[in-house]
Write a protein that holds these residues in place. Structure first.
Motif, PDB file in Angstrom:
ATOM      1  N   ARG A  97       0.842  -1.193   0.000  1.00 12.91           N
ATOM      2  CA  ARG A  97       0.000   0.000   0.000  1.00 12.91           C
ATOM      3  C   ARG A  97       0.878   1.244   0.000  1.00 12.91           C
ATOM      4  O   ARG A  97       1.920   1.273   0.677  1.00 12.91           O
ATOM      5  CB  ARG A  97      -0.879   0.038   1.253  1.00 12.91           C
ATOM      6  CG  ARG A  97      -2.093  -0.853   1.167  1.00 12.91           C
ATOM      7  CD  ARG A  97      -2.987  -0.602   2.371  1.00 12.91           C
ATOM      8  NE  ARG A  97      -4.334  -1.079   2.108  1.00 12.91           N
ATOM      9  CZ  ARG A  97      -5.432  -0.355   2.246  1.00 12.91           C
ATOM     10  NH1 ARG A  97      -5.374   0.900   2.698  1.00 12.91           N
ATOM     11  NH2 ARG A  97      -6.607  -0.859   1.971  1.00 12.91           N
ATOM     12  N   SER A  98       0.449   2.289  -0.678  1.00  9.25           N
ATOM     13  CA  SER A  98       1.177   3.558  -0.684  1.00  9.25           C
ATOM     14  C   SER A  98       1.117   4.178   0.715  1.00  9.25           C
ATOM     15  O   SER A  98       0.362   3.729   1.584  1.00  9.25           O
ATOM     16  CB  SER A  98       0.540   4.510  -1.692  1.00  9.25           C
ATOM     17  OG  SER A  98      -0.745   4.880  -1.229  1.00  9.25           O
ATOM     18  N   TYR A 100      -0.171   7.039   1.458  1.00 12.01           N
ATOM     19  CA  TYR A 100      -1.545   7.525   1.651  1.00 12.01           C
ATOM     20  C   TYR A 100      -2.456   6.382   2.103  1.00 12.01           C
ATOM     21  O   TYR A 100      -3.212   6.505   3.071  1.00 12.01           O
ATOM     22  CB  TYR A 100      -2.062   8.134   0.345  1.00 12.01           C
ATOM     23  CG  TYR A 100      -3.464   8.714   0.455  1.00 12.01           C
ATOM     24  CD1 TYR A 100      -3.654  10.081   0.629  1.00 12.01           C
ATOM     25  CD2 TYR A 100      -4.585   7.890   0.381  1.00 12.01           C
ATOM     26  CE1 TYR A 100      -4.926  10.608   0.742  1.00 12.01           C
ATOM     27  CE2 TYR A 100      -5.858   8.416   0.494  1.00 12.01           C
ATOM     28  CZ  TYR A 100      -6.030   9.776   0.666  1.00 12.01           C
ATOM     29  OH  TYR A 100      -7.296  10.287   0.790  1.00 12.01           O
ATOM     30  N   ASP A 101      -2.357   5.255   1.414  1.00  7.14           N
ATOM     31  CA  ASP A 101      -3.276   4.146   1.709  1.00  7.14           C
ATOM     32  C   ASP A 101      -2.969   3.457   3.040  1.00  7.14           C
ATOM     33  O   ASP A 101      -3.871   2.894   3.657  1.00  7.14           O
ATOM     34  CB  ASP A 101      -3.268   3.135   0.559  1.00  7.14           C
ATOM     35  CG  ASP A 101      -3.966   3.689  -0.675  1.00  7.14           C
ATOM     36  OD1 ASP A 101      -4.855   4.560  -0.510  1.00  7.14           O
ATOM     37  OD2 ASP A 101      -3.628   3.276  -1.797  1.00  7.14           O
ATOM     38  N   ASN A 102      -1.713   3.513   3.476  1.00  7.38           N
ATOM     39  CA  ASN A 102      -1.408   3.017   4.824  1.00  7.38           C
ATOM     40  C   ASN A 102      -2.099   3.867   5.877  1.00  7.38           C
ATOM     41  O   ASN A 102      -2.676   3.342   6.825  1.00  7.38           O
ATOM     42  CB  ASN A 102       0.108   3.023   5.066  1.00  7.38           C
ATOM     43  CG  ASN A 102       0.752   1.677   4.765  1.00  7.38           C
ATOM     44  OD1 ASN A 102       0.653   0.749   5.573  1.00  7.38           O
ATOM     45  ND2 ASN A 102       1.373   1.565   3.606  1.00  7.38           N
ATOM     46  N   ALA A 104      -4.665   5.754   5.440  1.00  6.31           N
ATOM     47  CA  ALA A 104      -6.129   5.690   5.270  1.00  6.31           C
ATOM     48  C   ALA A 104      -6.732   4.415   5.848  1.00  6.31           C
ATOM     49  O   ALA A 104      -7.929   4.374   6.152  1.00  6.31           O
ATOM     50  CB  ALA A 104      -6.469   5.788   3.778  1.00  6.31           C
ATOM     51  N   LEU A 105      -5.882   3.383   6.013  1.00  7.64           N
ATOM     52  CA  LEU A 105      -6.412   2.057   6.370  1.00  7.64           C
ATOM     53  C   LEU A 105      -7.358   2.035   7.588  1.00  7.64           C
ATOM     54  O   LEU A 105      -8.470   1.501   7.489  1.00  7.64           O
ATOM     55  CB  LEU A 105      -5.261   1.072   6.556  1.00  7.64           C
ATOM     56  CG  LEU A 105      -5.695  -0.368   6.865  1.00  7.64           C
ATOM     57  CD1 LEU A 105      -6.471  -0.965   5.694  1.00  7.64           C
ATOM     58  CD2 LEU A 105      -4.488  -1.235   7.197  1.00  7.64           C
ATOM     59  N   GLU A 108     -10.652   3.380   6.560  1.00  7.34           N
ATOM     60  CA  GLU A 108     -11.405   2.454   5.699  1.00  7.34           C
ATOM     61  C   GLU A 108     -12.081   1.395   6.555  1.00  7.34           C
ATOM     62  O   GLU A 108     -13.241   1.038   6.326  1.00  7.34           O
ATOM     63  CB  GLU A 108     -10.463   1.783   4.682  1.00  7.34           C
ATOM     64  CG  GLU A 108      -9.957   2.735   3.614  1.00  7.34           C
ATOM     65  CD  GLU A 108      -8.885   2.097   2.723  1.00  7.34           C
ATOM     66  OE1 GLU A 108      -8.736   0.859   2.760  1.00  7.34           O
ATOM     67  OE2 GLU A 108      -8.198   2.859   2.024  1.00  7.34           O
ATOM     68  N   ARG A 114     -14.801   8.305   1.237  1.00  7.29           N
ATOM     69  CA  ARG A 114     -13.545   8.688   0.588  1.00  7.29           C
ATOM     70  C   ARG A 114     -13.189  10.131   0.855  1.00  7.29           C
ATOM     71  O   ARG A 114     -12.024  10.481   1.057  1.00  7.29           O
ATOM     72  CB  ARG A 114     -13.650   8.469  -0.925  1.00  7.29           C
ATOM     73  CG  ARG A 114     -13.400   7.025  -1.311  1.00  7.29           C
ATOM     74  CD  ARG A 114     -13.486   6.839  -2.800  1.00  7.29           C
ATOM     75  NE  ARG A 114     -12.429   7.560  -3.519  1.00  7.29           N
ATOM     76  CZ  ARG A 114     -12.225   7.455  -4.829  1.00  7.29           C
ATOM     77  NH1 ARG A 114     -13.015   6.665  -5.553  1.00  7.29           N
ATOM     78  NH2 ARG A 114     -11.254   8.126  -5.407  1.00  7.29           N
ATOM     79  N   ARG A 118      -9.925  11.537   2.787  1.00 12.06           N
ATOM     80  CA  ARG A 118      -8.968  12.476   2.210  1.00 12.06           C
ATOM     81  C   ARG A 118      -8.765  13.674   3.137  1.00 12.06           C
ATOM     82  O   ARG A 118      -7.648  14.138   3.352  1.00 12.06           O
ATOM     83  CB  ARG A 118      -9.429  12.924   0.824  1.00 12.06           C
ATOM     84  CG  ARG A 118      -8.417  13.819   0.149  1.00 12.06           C
ATOM     85  CD  ARG A 118      -8.517  13.885  -1.385  1.00 12.06           C
ATOM     86  NE  ARG A 118      -9.643  13.181  -1.951  1.00 12.06           N
ATOM     87  CZ  ARG A 118     -10.834  13.726  -2.226  1.00 12.06           C
ATOM     88  NH1 ARG A 118     -11.059  14.993  -1.970  1.00 12.06           N
ATOM     89  NH2 ARG A 118     -11.795  12.987  -2.766  1.00 12.06           N
ATOM     90  N   ARG A 135       2.254   9.211  -2.534  1.00 16.74           N
ATOM     91  CA  ARG A 135       2.120   8.138  -3.524  1.00 16.74           C
ATOM     92  C   ARG A 135       3.239   7.115  -3.471  1.00 16.74           C
ATOM     93  O   ARG A 135       3.255   6.158  -4.233  1.00 16.74           O
ATOM     94  CB  ARG A 135       2.101   8.731  -4.933  1.00 16.74           C
ATOM     95  CG  ARG A 135       0.857   9.527  -5.246  1.00 16.74           C
ATOM     96  CD  ARG A 135       1.123  10.428  -6.453  1.00 16.74           C
ATOM     97  NE  ARG A 135      -0.097  11.117  -6.848  1.00 16.74           N
ATOM     98  CZ  ARG A 135      -1.035  10.585  -7.610  1.00 16.74           C
ATOM     99  NH1 ARG A 135      -0.920   9.363  -8.074  1.00 16.74           N
ATOM    100  NH2 ARG A 135      -2.120  11.276  -7.920  1.00 16.74           N
TER     101      ARG A 135
END
Ligand code: ADP
Ligand code: ADP
Length: 232
Positions: A97-98, A100-102, A104-105, A108, A114, A118, A135
Motif C-alpha cells: 500500500r502507498s 496515503y493508503d497506509n 487511510a487504512l 477504511e 472517501r 482524504r 504516492r
C-alpha cells in the motif's frame, strides 16, 4: 487517562508458566508523556500490549479515558481500541500500500467516506512531514519516514492515547531525535497522552514527563523525569 490496577500477566501454565507482569499499578494523566524503561525481558512489551488488550491481562483492570477495557466484550473492545493508536519498532506498514493508503487504512476499516478519509489523511501527512510522499511505497522510504507514516496512521482514528513500543529502537540517533520531536509536537499540539516503552535512557530523558522502571515484571520505581535522573 490510562490506569492499570493490579495488572498481572502469566504466559503459559504449569511448570512452563512465565510471570511477565506482577501487580502493576500505573496511572498516566491526560496530556502527559510517560516512559517505562527496563532491561530486555523485564516485561515492557507485555505491559504496553496490556493497555489496549493486544495481550489480555491474567488479572487486574485496565482503564483508558475512564472506560474499563477489561470489562468490554469483543465488539465493544474493537470500538474502544480506536482511542489507542500504537506504533512499533519495525513500523508494521503494509508494503503493498502507498503511504496515503497506509494512513487511510484505519479509516477504511471504520467505513468512513472517501472524502472524509482524504480530509483526514492529507493534514496528517502535513503534520508528519510526508505531504510529498503520499504516492510512494514503504520500500522507497527511510526508516524515519516509515515511522512517520506509522505515526500518521496511528493518529488517523483520532485516538486520545498513543502507545509507542520501542518506536525509535531501529533508528539512528539523528532520526531518533526527529521522531522524538514529532512525538513531543503531537503531545503539545493535539494534547495526546503518550505511553512509551524503551530500553534507551536518552529517549526517556529527552521527552518524558514521568518515568517508571520495570524489573522482572514489577514496577520498582516511578518519578518525575528530573528527579529520576538526579543522583541520590
Ligand atoms: P521486554 O519487552 O521488557 O523485553 P517482554 O514483555 O517481551 O519484555 O517479556 C517479559 C517476559 O515474558 C520474558 O520472560 C519473555 O520471555 C516472556 N514472554 C513474552 N512474550 C511471551 C509469550 N508470547 N509467550 C511466553 N512468554 C513470553
Ligand atoms: P527522516 O525522518 O527519514 O530522517 P526527515 O525527518 O528529514 O527524514 O523528513 C521526513 C520527510 O519529511 C522527508 O520526505 C522530507 O522531505 C519531508 N520534510 C521534512 N521537513 C519538511 C518540511 N518542512 N516541509 C515539507 N516536507 C518536509
Amino acid at each position: 487517562m490510562i490506569t492499570l490496577e493490579r495488572v498481572s500477566k502469566t504466559y503459559g501454565s504449569g511448570g512452563r508458566a512465565v510471570q511477565a507482569l506482577e501487580d502493576i499499578d500505573l496511572t498516566v494523566p491526560k496530556g502527559t508523556i510517560h516512559g517505562v524503561i527496563g532491561l530486555s525481558g523485564a516485561g515492557k512489551s507485555t505491559l504496553i500490549r496490556c493497555v489496549n488488550l493486544l495481550e489480555r491481562p491474567s488479572a487486574g483492570r485496565v482503564f483508558v479515558d475512564g472506560q474499563e477495557l477489561t470489562a468490554l466484550d469483543a465488539a465493544q473492545l474493537r470500538q474502544a481500541r480506536h482511542q489507542c493508536g500504537m506504533i512499533f519498532q519495525h513500523f508494521n506498514l503494509l508494503t503493498n500500500r502507498s503511504v496515503y493508503d497506509n494512513v487511510a487504512l484505519p479509516l477504511e476499516l471504520m467505513r468512513e467516506s472517501r472524502e472524509a478519509i482524504r480530509e483526514r489523511v492529507m493534514p496528517l501527512l502535513e503534520l508528519t512531514g510526508l505531504a510529498d510522499k503520499a504516492r510512494q511505497y514503504p520500500a522507497e522510504l527511510s526508516g524515519g519516514q516509515k515511522q512517520r507514516v506509522a505515526i500518521a496512521r496511528a493518529l488517523a482514528s483520532r485516538p486520545k492515547v498513543l502507545l509507542c513500543d520501542e518506536a525509535t529502537s531501529a533508528l539512528d540517533p539523528q532520526t531518533t531525535t526527529s521522531i522524538l520531536s514529532l512525538l513531543q509536537e503531537i503531545n503539545q499540539q493535539l494534547g495526546l497522552t503518550i505511553l512509551l516503552i524503551t530500553h534507551e535512557m536518552e529517549v526517556v530523558k529527552s521527552i518524558c514527563h514521568r518515568v517508571g522502571l520495570i524489573s522482572d515484571g514489577r514496577l520498582v520505581e516511578e518519578a518525575d523525569v528530573g528527579d529520576f535522573f538526579t543522583a541520590p
